[in-house]
Design an enzyme around this catalytic site. Structure first.
Site, PDB file in Angstrom:
ATOM      1  N   ASP A 188      68.614  12.359  84.101  1.00 45.11           N
ATOM      2  CA  ASP A 188      67.936  13.584  84.534  1.00 45.11           C
ATOM      3  C   ASP A 188      67.063  13.186  85.823  1.00 45.11           C
ATOM      4  O   ASP A 188      66.664  14.018  86.517  1.00 45.11           O
ATOM      5  CB  ASP A 188      67.177  14.042  83.688  1.00 45.11           C
ATOM      6  N   ARG A 225      84.156  10.190  74.212  1.00 44.75           N
ATOM      7  CA  ARG A 225      84.019  11.686  73.934  1.00 44.75           C
ATOM      8  C   ARG A 225      84.600  11.752  72.562  1.00 44.75           C
ATOM      9  O   ARG A 225      84.928  13.092  72.508  1.00 44.75           O
ATOM     10  CB  ARG A 225      84.194  12.298  75.172  1.00 44.75           C
ATOM     11  N   MET A 226      84.810  11.060  71.842  1.00 44.24           N
ATOM     12  CA  MET A 226      85.361  11.232  70.284  1.00 44.24           C
ATOM     13  C   MET A 226      84.585  10.124  69.454  1.00 44.24           C
ATOM     14  O   MET A 226      84.228   9.298  69.980  1.00 44.24           O
ATOM     15  CB  MET A 226      86.880  11.313  70.410  1.00 44.24           C
ATOM     16  N   ASP A 272      64.742  14.901  80.045  1.00 44.73           N
ATOM     17  CA  ASP A 272      64.258  13.816  79.262  1.00 44.73           C
ATOM     18  C   ASP A 272      64.934  12.391  79.482  1.00 44.73           C
ATOM     19  O   ASP A 272      64.535  11.543  79.147  1.00 44.73           O
ATOM     20  CB  ASP A 272      64.284  14.129  77.707  1.00 44.73           C
ATOM     21  N   ASP A 302      68.327  24.014  80.482  1.00 46.05           N
ATOM     22  CA  ASP A 302      69.292  23.349  79.247  1.00 46.05           C
ATOM     23  C   ASP A 302      69.686  24.564  78.401  1.00 46.05           C
ATOM     24  O   ASP A 302      68.762  25.161  77.606  1.00 46.05           O
ATOM     25  CB  ASP A 302      68.718  22.216  78.596  1.00 46.05           C
TER      26      ASP A 302
END
Length: 682
Positions: free
Chosen positions: A522, A382-383, A518, A307
């Site tokens: 994932d 996403r804002m 984490d 990452d």
């Protein structure tokens, strides 16, 4: 932060290891190690021969046979001691974990809310699905997920890290571990495991070795050692009729000594200790491996998925510049960006507020007096932003802001597109600010690549390991950071599906892949990866999907995990090389001693000039036992690790352990022969 390291030879551990070494002398215990079982059988046989000689039942030197028998028993004991010492170190680490487990009562709620009626029950009775309330000062009674509340938690008993951590409902910080203590506030926790299945229980079982099975490489090496033992057993068995036909039959004692010296007892005696010590070293790095197979796989890894945030970069992106759109002054952009960030508690949001204050003396407004509506960031939108006095200000990713502008009847300016591209090319992350349908400009967020990381990647490249950076940034930003950090490849705008597909692609090419994670998203990729290091601060799903758990929750630890895995494989290979090379010197010691009486020409092989046949055989047997003791520190600590290519590593090990395995026995056997002569035992 790593927990306290045990000294290599703790007095308490030494005493316990000696006791356990004697207990392991039973046939049942020895049968697990075929090579050492042959030595054990030889010890029993020579002991019986000694007793028969002492009682006069058979002819022969009882003193010589007795000394041979004694040192054969020492050989078995030393091998047992190596394994017992490695296991003892692991058990000592497990005992420190057991101290975390406490008999306690839990408040089991009758409904999933903090004000529901509660029953006090023993923590051991909690089952998966039970809901418990834990208050300040309480020990968390089970592994689970926080479903209500937030609290400061002391996890030092598990991680060794003294700084408390925040655990709260929702997001990737809702997972809690049984045995940790709440310092403040309260949590409502849904238990996720049954008794005996907690993370702490699994840690203890793994560390104690209760679940330790031989790894594939260990099994393959064991088969090789068994094959060599069978070959030498058959060869030794044919020597008796061969010598008898020559008119001077070799004694059974000498044949047993020859067999024990020729079979690979050094690696046979240390093999188990190397595996146990590898898992112990992993725990010393604050990483719990589910099995030796996981540690071994780490040594074979040739692709690392890393990452970007926290691993390659420092992870605290800071606002570095305001780049206004054409027709907009920089102060207007800074003012709008600061307003949109007033309720943003992320490091990026706070840095925008501070940069506006530093550049234009724009003081942070009183949030309460604004009577504004704040719009939080979500993965879907996403804002984030603010609605204030008929003003609708938003900041976010380029794609999200473009959709927002177009949905409000505006258009995305070409000059802003160019500014976004320029920021990305410099390795910064562009955030676009918009008011209504009017684009005001771009904020550049700069993340700093960690010092020394490029050199570490260069070392990994020398070892044949490919590094791949995983990031949610756009391709231009990702390419710039990848070039600065020195990684081999990158995956931009990464999604869980894209990570999973990338892992499968590498595995289809025959590569072994390691990654960290984490979050619950994932979990599929962690389950697919060959080495999957889950963060202890991550979700329960991530920890269950991985085959290792990093107690420090440090993504950079993946590189250290690979180093430990490679060190274990190198240690095993180096000691195997040393063990097999040892046979040459023993051959020159025992063959002339055993057969020179029958075939005098074989005296030419006595290149060490050993005093007598008896001293030659005794010297070889004693050296064969003592070398195990001398190599125990190396087996437990591991060989010196250096990041080299496979061919360079092979050359290095052949020079050190191959040549060393040839030279050391010649010197050692000669020194022992001189001492035996001086003591009158030759």
């Amino acid at each position: 932060m790593s927990r306290k390291q045990l000294a290599l030879f703790e007095p308490v551990l030494l005493v316990q290891a000696l006791t356990d070494a004697v207990k392991k002398l039973s046939p049942r215990a020895q049968w697990r190690n075929p090579v050492m079982f042959v030595v054990w059988a030889g010890s029993v046989l020579t002991t019986l021969l000694t007793l028969a000689m002492v009682t006069g039942q058979i002819a022969g030197s009882a003193l010589f046979t007795g000394i041979i028998s004694l040192w054969l028993w020492f050989t078995v004991l030393f091998a047992n001691f190596a394994e017992a010492l490695a296991e003892g170190r692991s058990k000592a680490q497990a005992n420190s974990l057991k101290g975390v487990k406490k008999t306690a009562f839990a408040r089991r709620l009758r409904a999933p809310r903090h004000d529901a009626q509660a029953d006090n029950v023993p923590a051991a009775e909690l089952r998966k699905g039970d809901i418990v309330l834990v208050k300040a000062g309480d020990i968390i009674p089970c592994d689970g997920e926080v479903i209500e509340g937030g609290a400061s938690v002391d996890e030092s008993a598990i991680t060794g890290e003294s700084a408390p951590v925040i655990r709260e409902s929702g997001g990737d910080f809702a997972s809690v571990t049984g045995g940790t203590r709440i310092l403040s506030d309260w949590l409502v926790i849904a238990c996720s495991v049954n008794p005996g299945e907690t993370f702490l229980d699994r840690m203890i079982a793994m560390v104690e070795g209760a679940q330790r099975r031989k790894t594939p490489n260990e099994i393959a090496l064991t088969i090789l050692l068994i094959a060599l033992t069978i070959v030498f057993l058959l060869a030794t068995a044919t020597l008796w009729p061969f010598s008898a036909w020559g008119g001077n039959a070799v004694s059974v004692t000498v044949l047993v000594a020859l067999l024990v010296c020729l079979i690979p007892t050094t690696i046979g005696g240390l093999l188990s200790a190397i595996g146990v010590a590898g898992m112990s070293r992993m725990l010393g790095a604050n990483v719990i491996a589910t099995s030796g197979r996981a540690v071994e796989a780490a040594g074979d890894v040739d692709v690392l998925l890393l990452d970007k945030t926290g691993t390659i970069t420092l992870g605290n992106r800071q606002a570095s510049d305001f780049i206004p759109a054409r027709g907009v002054d920089e102060r207007t952009l800074a003012d709008a960006a600061q307003l949109a960030s007033l309720a943003d508690e992320t490091p990026e949001g706070r840095s925008i507020v501070i940069l506006a204050k530093q550049r234009f003396n724009l003081r942070e407004r009183d949030v309460q007096s604004l009577h504004a509506t704040f719009v939080p960031f979500t993965a879907q939108s996403r804002m984030s932003g603010i609605n204030i006095d008929n003003r609708m200000i938003r900041k976010g990713s380029v794609d999200a802001i473009r959709r927002h502008v177009e949905s409000n009847g505006g258009h995305f300016p070409a000059d802003v597109e160019q500014n976004v591209e320029n920021v990305a090319r410099l390795g910064a992350t562009p955030l676009v600010v918009v008011e209504g349908a009017r684009v005001l400009g771009v904020i550049a967020l700069k993340d700093i690549v960690k010092g020394g990381i490029k050199e570490r990647f260069a070392q990994l490249r020398k070892m044949g390991i490919k590094t791949v950076m995983i990031t949610g940034d756009n391709r231009l930003t990702a390419a710039a950071i990848a070039a600065e950090a020195g990684v081999d490849d990158f995956l931009a705008e990464a999604t869980p599906e894209a990570k999973l597909a990338l892992i499968r692609q590498y595995q289809a090419e025959g590569r072994l892949v390691a990654m960290t994670g984490d979050g619950t998203n994932d979990a599929p990729a962690l389950a697919q990866a060959d080495v999957a290091v889950a963060m202890n601060s991550g979700t329960q799903a991530a920890k269950e999907a991985g085959n290792m758990v990093d107690l420090d929750s440090n993504p950079t630890k993946l590189i250290e995990v690979v180093h430990i895995g490679k060190q274990m494989l190198m240690t095993r290979g180096s000691l195997t090389t040393f063990s097999i090379a040892n046979d040459v010197a023993k051959y020159f010691a025992i063959i002339p001693a055993a057969f020179a009486a029958t075939y005098p020409q074989l005296n030419a092989l006595n290149v060490m000039g050993l005093h007598s046949p008896n001293s030659a055989i005794l010297s070889a047997v004693i050296f064969n036992a003592l070398i195990i003791i001398f190599l125990i520190p190396l087996a437990l600590k591991g060989v010196s690790y250096k990041p080299l290519s496979a061919s360079a590593m092979l050359r290095r090990n052949l020079w050190i352990y191959g040549l060393g395995g040839l030279v050391v026995p010649f010197i050692g056997i000669k020194v022992i022969d001189v001492l035996l002569t001086l003591l009158g035992l030759a």
